[in-house]
Design a protein around this motif. Sequence first.
Motif, short mmCIF file in Angstrom:
data_model
loop_
_atom_site.label_atom_id
_atom_site.label_comp_id
_atom_site.label_asym_id
_atom_site.label_seq_id
_atom_site.Cartn_x
_atom_site.Cartn_y
_atom_site.Cartn_z
N MET A 45 0.76 -1.37 -0.06
CA MET A 45 -0.08 0.12 0.06
C MET A 45 0.86 1.41 0.04
N THR A 46 0.59 2.08 -0.82
CA THR A 46 1.24 3.31 -1.14
C THR A 46 0.73 4.59 0.04
N ILE A 47 1.76 5.00 0.65
CA ILE A 47 1.09 5.79 1.67
C ILE A 47 1.83 7.57 1.17
N ILE A 48 2.68 7.37 0.66
CA ILE A 48 2.99 8.99 0.11
C ILE A 48 3.06 8.62 -1.23
N SER A 49 2.76 9.56 -2.19
CA SER A 49 2.82 9.40 -3.43
C SER A 49 3.15 10.90 -4.18
N MET A 50 4.17 11.07 -4.63
CA MET A 50 4.72 12.33 -5.24
C MET A 50 4.69 12.23 -6.89
N ARG A 51 4.00 13.16 -7.49
CA ARG A 51 3.85 12.95 -9.16
C ARG A 51 4.30 13.99 -9.68
N ASP A 52 5.24 13.86 -10.35
CA ASP A 52 5.82 15.13 -11.27
C ASP A 52 5.82 16.68 -10.39
N VAL A 53 6.37 16.45 -9.10
CA VAL A 53 6.26 17.58 -8.32
C VAL A 53 7.42 18.82 -8.67
N SER A 54 7.04 19.68 -8.93
CA SER A 54 8.00 21.07 -9.19
C SER A 54 7.73 21.79 -8.08
N LYS A 55 8.94 22.52 -7.50
CA LYS A 55 8.85 23.69 -6.48
C LYS A 55 9.80 24.64 -7.04
N PHE A 56 9.22 26.29 -6.96
CA PHE A 56 10.03 27.03 -7.18
C PHE A 56 10.18 28.06 -6.17
N PHE A 57 11.41 28.74 -5.91
CA PHE A 57 11.56 29.87 -5.02
C PHE A 57 11.79 31.13 -6.06
N GLY A 58 10.91 31.84 -6.16
CA GLY A 58 11.08 32.94 -7.33
C GLY A 58 11.27 32.32 -8.74
N ASP A 59 12.37 32.63 -9.32
CA ASP A 59 12.81 32.07 -10.66
C ASP A 59 13.38 30.66 -10.45
N PHE A 60 13.90 30.26 -9.19
CA PHE A 60 14.82 29.44 -9.08
C PHE A 60 13.94 28.05 -8.83
N GLN A 61 14.07 27.14 -9.32
CA GLN A 61 13.60 25.70 -9.17
C GLN A 61 14.37 24.73 -8.57
N ALA A 62 13.63 24.57 -7.25
CA ALA A 62 14.20 23.82 -6.25
C ALA A 62 13.96 22.33 -6.34
N LEU A 63 12.89 22.12 -6.90
CA LEU A 63 12.48 20.64 -7.06
C LEU A 63 11.91 20.64 -8.67
N LYS A 64 12.31 19.48 -9.41
CA LYS A 64 12.35 19.45 -10.82
C LYS A 64 11.60 18.05 -11.05
N ASP A 65 10.19 17.97 -11.36
CA ASP A 65 9.52 16.75 -11.80
C ASP A 65 9.97 15.56 -10.95
N VAL A 66 9.78 15.85 -9.63
CA VAL A 66 10.06 14.68 -9.01
C VAL A 66 9.00 13.85 -8.59
N SER A 67 9.22 12.51 -8.88
CA SER A 67 8.19 11.45 -8.36
C SER A 67 8.61 10.57 -7.52
N LEU A 68 8.03 10.12 -6.54
CA LEU A 68 8.37 9.14 -5.64
C LEU A 68 7.10 8.24 -4.80
N ASP A 69 7.12 7.34 -4.81
CA ASP A 69 6.10 6.46 -4.06
C ASP A 69 6.95 5.96 -2.89
N VAL A 70 6.05 5.98 -1.60
CA VAL A 70 6.62 5.41 -0.55
C VAL A 70 5.49 4.53 0.04
N ALA A 71 5.92 3.15 0.30
CA ALA A 71 4.88 2.15 0.94
C ALA A 71 4.80 2.40 2.50
N LEU A 72 3.62 1.94 2.77
CA LEU A 72 3.28 1.91 4.35
C LEU A 72 4.48 1.03 4.76
#
Length: 242
Positions: free
Chosen positions: A1-28
Amino acid sequence: MTIISMRDVSKFFGDFQALKDVSLDVALGERVVICGPSGSGKSTLIRCINGLEAHEVGDIVVDGTTLTADPANLEKVRSNVGMVFQQFNLFPHLTVLDNLCLGPRRVLGLTQIQARERAMTYLERVQISEQADKFPRQLSGGQQQRVAIARSLCMEPRILLFDEPTSALDPEMIAEVLDVMTELASSGMTMIVVTHEMGFARRVADRMVFMDKGEIVEVGAPQDVFNAPKSKRFEKFIKQIL
Ligand code: ADP
Ligand code: MG
Protein backbone atom coordinates in the motif's frame (compact mmCIF):
# COMPACT_ATOMS: atom_id res chain seq x y z
CA MET A 1 0.00 0.00 0.00
CA THR A 2 1.34 3.42 -1.02
CA ILE A 3 1.19 5.97 1.79
CA ILE A 4 3.04 8.84 0.09
CA SER A 5 2.80 9.55 -3.59
CA MET A 6 4.63 12.40 -5.32
CA ARG A 7 3.87 12.79 -8.99
CA ASP A 8 5.91 15.17 -11.20
CA VAL A 9 6.35 17.67 -8.39
CA SER A 10 8.09 20.96 -9.06
CA LYS A 11 8.81 23.67 -6.52
CA PHE A 12 10.03 27.19 -7.23
CA PHE A 13 11.54 29.87 -5.04
CA GLY A 14 10.99 32.87 -7.30
CA ASP A 15 12.72 31.98 -10.56
CA PHE A 16 14.80 29.25 -8.96
CA GLN A 17 13.53 25.70 -9.38
CA ALA A 18 14.33 23.75 -6.23
CA LEU A 19 12.47 20.56 -7.25
CA LYS A 20 12.29 19.37 -10.85
CA ASP A 21 9.61 16.84 -11.77
CA VAL A 22 10.13 14.75 -8.68
CA SER A 23 8.17 11.49 -8.52
CA LEU A 24 8.42 9.15 -5.56
CA ASP A 25 6.10 6.57 -4.02
CA VAL A 26 6.64 5.40 -0.47
CA ALA A 27 4.95 2.25 0.80
CA LEU A 28 3.44 1.88 4.25
CA GLY A 29 6.20 0.81 6.62
CA GLU A 30 8.96 1.59 4.16
CA ARG A 31 12.23 3.25 5.20
CA VAL A 32 13.62 5.63 2.60
CA VAL A 33 16.95 7.40 3.00
CA ILE A 34 17.59 10.52 0.92
CA CYS A 35 21.10 11.76 0.30
CA GLY A 36 22.71 14.27 -2.02
CA PRO A 37 24.89 17.36 -2.03
CA SER A 38 24.00 20.49 -0.09
CA GLY A 39 21.39 22.52 -1.97
CA SER A 40 20.12 19.54 -3.97
CA GLY A 41 16.55 19.92 -2.65
CA LYS A 42 16.41 17.24 0.06
CA SER A 43 14.89 19.49 2.72
CA THR A 44 12.55 21.07 0.21
CA LEU A 45 11.30 17.64 -0.83
CA ILE A 46 10.43 16.49 2.67
CA ARG A 47 9.05 19.89 3.64
CA CYS A 48 6.66 19.62 0.70
CA ILE A 49 5.43 16.28 2.02
CA ASN A 50 4.05 17.84 5.19
CA GLY A 51 3.09 21.11 3.56
CA LEU A 52 5.77 23.23 5.23
CA GLU A 53 6.53 24.31 1.68
CA ALA A 54 3.87 24.54 -1.02
CA HIS A 55 4.67 22.98 -4.39
CA GLU A 56 3.48 24.67 -7.56
CA VAL A 57 3.34 21.76 -9.98
CA GLY A 58 2.34 18.11 -9.64
CA ASP A 59 0.49 16.13 -6.99
CA ILE A 60 1.40 14.99 -3.51
CA VAL A 61 -0.96 12.53 -1.84
CA VAL A 62 -0.27 11.62 1.78
CA ASP A 63 -2.30 8.84 3.33
CA GLY A 64 -5.16 9.46 0.94
CA THR A 65 -5.20 13.26 1.27
CA THR A 66 -4.07 15.41 -1.65
CA LEU A 67 -2.01 18.35 -0.45
CA THR A 68 -3.55 21.69 -1.34
CA ALA A 69 -3.39 25.14 0.23
CA ASP A 70 -6.67 24.40 2.04
CA PRO A 71 -5.87 24.75 5.77
CA ALA A 72 -8.16 21.84 6.73
CA ASN A 73 -6.33 19.68 4.27
CA LEU A 74 -2.91 20.74 5.56
CA GLU A 75 -3.98 20.04 9.11
CA LYS A 76 -5.10 16.55 8.17
CA VAL A 77 -1.78 15.77 6.49
CA ARG A 78 0.30 17.25 9.30
CA SER A 79 -1.56 15.25 11.93
CA ASN A 80 -0.30 12.12 10.16
CA VAL A 81 3.24 13.29 9.49
CA GLY A 82 5.83 14.03 12.18
CA MET A 83 9.04 15.87 11.48
CA VAL A 84 12.41 15.85 13.23
CA PHE A 85 14.78 18.69 12.41
CA GLN A 86 18.54 19.09 12.47
CA GLN A 87 18.28 21.76 15.18
CA PHE A 88 15.79 19.84 17.40
CA ASN A 89 13.41 22.86 17.57
CA LEU A 90 12.41 22.19 21.17
CA PHE A 91 10.72 25.02 23.07
CA PRO A 92 13.51 26.36 25.31
CA HIS A 93 11.18 27.75 27.99
CA LEU A 94 9.33 24.44 28.50
CA THR A 95 10.52 21.35 30.33
CA VAL A 96 11.03 18.15 28.39
CA LEU A 97 7.69 16.85 29.64
CA ASP A 98 5.85 20.05 28.72
CA ASN A 99 7.47 20.03 25.27
CA LEU A 100 5.93 16.60 24.74
CA CYS A 101 2.51 17.43 26.20
CA LEU A 102 1.90 20.60 24.20
CA GLY A 103 0.87 19.04 20.87
CA PRO A 104 -1.27 16.23 22.30
CA ARG A 105 -3.13 18.71 24.53
CA ARG A 106 -3.61 21.53 22.03
CA VAL A 107 -4.01 19.58 18.82
CA LEU A 108 -5.37 16.20 19.91
CA GLY A 109 -7.34 17.47 22.89
CA LEU A 110 -5.86 15.09 25.44
CA THR A 111 -6.19 15.96 29.13
CA GLN A 112 -3.04 16.86 31.06
CA ILE A 113 -3.06 13.43 32.71
CA GLN A 114 -3.46 11.61 29.39
CA ALA A 115 -0.79 13.75 27.73
CA ARG A 116 1.69 13.15 30.56
CA GLU A 117 1.11 9.44 30.52
CA ARG A 118 1.67 9.34 26.79
CA ALA A 119 4.74 11.58 27.07
CA MET A 120 6.33 9.30 29.66
CA THR A 121 5.70 6.27 27.47
CA TYR A 122 7.61 7.81 24.59
CA LEU A 123 10.36 9.25 26.79
CA GLU A 124 10.92 5.71 28.04
CA ARG A 125 10.98 4.49 24.47
CA VAL A 126 13.87 6.86 23.66
CA GLN A 127 15.42 6.03 27.04
CA ILE A 128 15.36 9.46 28.52
CA SER A 129 12.45 9.44 30.98
CA GLU A 130 14.72 10.49 33.86
CA GLN A 131 15.18 13.88 32.14
CA ALA A 132 11.45 14.70 32.02
CA ASP A 133 11.62 17.71 34.32
CA LYS A 134 14.72 19.30 32.83
CA PHE A 135 14.85 22.12 30.32
CA PRO A 136 16.32 21.50 26.86
CA ARG A 137 19.47 23.57 27.58
CA GLN A 138 20.31 21.19 30.45
CA LEU A 139 20.56 18.26 28.04
CA SER A 140 23.24 17.20 25.58
CA GLY A 141 22.53 17.51 21.86
CA GLY A 142 21.94 13.79 21.55
CA GLN A 143 19.49 13.86 24.43
CA GLN A 144 17.68 16.87 22.95
CA GLN A 145 17.32 15.11 19.63
CA ARG A 146 15.91 12.02 21.35
CA VAL A 147 13.41 14.28 23.13
CA ALA A 148 12.49 15.80 19.76
CA ILE A 149 11.86 12.31 18.38
CA ALA A 150 9.72 11.44 21.42
CA ARG A 151 7.81 14.68 20.91
CA SER A 152 7.00 13.67 17.36
CA LEU A 153 5.95 10.21 18.49
CA CYS A 154 3.54 11.72 21.02
CA MET A 155 1.38 12.82 18.10
CA GLU A 156 1.29 9.18 16.99
CA PRO A 157 1.94 9.99 13.33
CA ARG A 158 1.82 7.37 10.60
CA ILE A 159 4.89 8.83 8.91
CA LEU A 160 8.06 10.36 10.34
CA LEU A 161 10.30 12.67 8.35
CA PHE A 162 13.86 13.34 9.52
CA ASP A 163 15.93 16.20 8.12
CA GLU A 164 19.61 15.51 8.88
CA PRO A 165 18.81 14.58 12.48
CA THR A 166 22.45 13.95 13.44
CA SER A 167 24.17 16.72 11.51
CA ALA A 168 24.23 19.15 14.43
CA LEU A 169 25.53 16.56 16.91
CA ASP A 170 29.00 15.91 18.24
CA PRO A 171 30.29 12.60 16.85
CA GLU A 172 29.94 10.74 20.15
CA MET A 173 26.22 11.49 20.25
CA ILE A 174 25.30 10.37 16.78
CA ALA A 175 25.01 6.67 17.67
CA GLU A 176 22.44 7.18 20.45
CA VAL A 177 20.14 9.00 18.04
CA LEU A 178 20.66 6.51 15.21
CA ASP A 179 19.94 3.68 17.66
CA VAL A 180 16.57 5.21 18.50
CA MET A 181 15.81 5.65 14.81
CA THR A 182 16.82 2.06 14.09
CA GLU A 183 14.48 0.84 16.81
CA LEU A 184 11.67 2.93 15.32
CA ALA A 185 12.36 1.50 11.90
CA SER A 186 12.14 -2.05 13.24
CA SER A 187 8.78 -1.21 14.82
CA GLY A 188 7.36 -0.67 11.32
CA MET A 189 7.17 3.13 11.23
CA THR A 190 7.15 4.66 7.75
CA MET A 191 10.25 6.87 7.66
CA ILE A 192 11.91 9.23 5.23
CA VAL A 193 15.34 10.18 6.49
CA VAL A 194 17.63 12.77 4.96
CA THR A 195 21.07 11.79 6.17
CA HIS A 196 24.64 11.21 5.12
CA GLU A 197 25.08 8.45 7.68
CA MET A 198 25.68 5.73 5.16
CA GLY A 199 26.15 2.99 7.76
CA PHE A 200 22.63 3.73 8.98
CA ALA A 201 21.37 3.79 5.40
CA ARG A 202 22.86 0.38 4.66
CA ARG A 203 21.41 -1.13 7.84
CA VAL A 204 17.97 0.45 7.80
CA ALA A 205 16.95 1.73 4.38
CA ASP A 206 14.69 -0.27 2.11
CA ARG A 207 15.50 2.24 -0.59
CA MET A 208 18.07 4.97 -1.15
CA VAL A 209 17.24 8.11 -3.07
CA PHE A 210 20.05 10.25 -4.44
CA MET A 211 19.20 13.85 -5.32
CA ASP A 212 21.21 16.41 -7.22
CA LYS A 213 20.21 19.88 -8.43
CA GLY A 214 16.54 19.40 -7.55
CA GLU A 215 16.19 16.05 -9.27
CA ILE A 216 15.97 12.47 -8.13
CA VAL A 217 18.94 11.03 -9.97
CA GLU A 218 18.97 7.50 -8.63
CA VAL A 219 16.74 5.22 -6.55
CA GLY A 220 17.44 1.69 -5.44
CA ALA A 221 18.11 -0.79 -2.66
CA PRO A 222 21.20 0.24 -0.64
CA GLN A 223 23.23 -2.82 -1.57
CA ASP A 224 22.56 -2.20 -5.27
CA VAL A 225 23.17 1.54 -5.42
CA PHE A 226 26.27 1.48 -3.21
CA ASN A 227 27.88 -1.45 -4.97
CA ALA A 228 26.99 -0.39 -8.47
CA PRO A 229 25.86 3.23 -8.75
CA LYS A 230 24.31 3.84 -12.15
CA SER A 231 25.07 7.52 -12.46
CA LYS A 232 28.46 9.23 -12.38
CA ARG A 233 27.03 11.91 -10.09
CA PHE A 234 26.07 9.39 -7.41
CA GLU A 235 29.36 7.53 -7.74
CA LYS A 236 31.27 10.77 -7.22
CA PHE A 237 29.08 11.68 -4.25
CA ILE A 238 29.62 8.31 -2.55
CA LYS A 239 33.37 8.62 -2.96
CA GLN A 240 33.30 12.06 -1.35
CA ILE A 241 31.35 11.08 1.74
CA LEU A 242 32.78 7.65 2.49
P1 ADP B 1 19.29 20.57 0.75
O1 ADP B 1 18.39 20.26 1.90
O2 ADP B 1 19.48 19.44 -0.19
O3 ADP B 1 20.60 21.14 1.20
P2 ADP B 1 17.34 22.61 0.18
O4 ADP B 1 16.11 21.85 -0.11
O5 ADP B 1 17.44 23.24 1.52
O6 ADP B 1 18.61 21.71 -0.12
O7 ADP B 1 17.51 23.76 -0.88
C1 ADP B 1 17.47 23.51 -2.27
C2 ADP B 1 17.70 24.81 -2.99
O8 ADP B 1 16.60 25.68 -2.77
C3 ADP B 1 18.94 25.56 -2.52
O9 ADP B 1 19.57 26.14 -3.64
C4 ADP B 1 18.40 26.61 -1.60
O10 ADP B 1 19.22 27.74 -1.60
C5 ADP B 1 17.05 26.90 -2.21
N1 ADP B 1 16.09 27.31 -1.19
C6 ADP B 1 15.65 26.56 -0.16
N2 ADP B 1 14.76 27.22 0.60
C7 ADP B 1 14.63 28.45 0.03
C8 ADP B 1 13.86 29.61 0.32
N3 ADP B 1 13.01 29.63 1.36
N4 ADP B 1 13.98 30.67 -0.50
C9 ADP B 1 14.80 30.64 -1.57
N5 ADP B 1 15.57 29.59 -1.90
C10 ADP B 1 15.49 28.50 -1.12
MG1 MG C 1 18.69 20.40 3.94
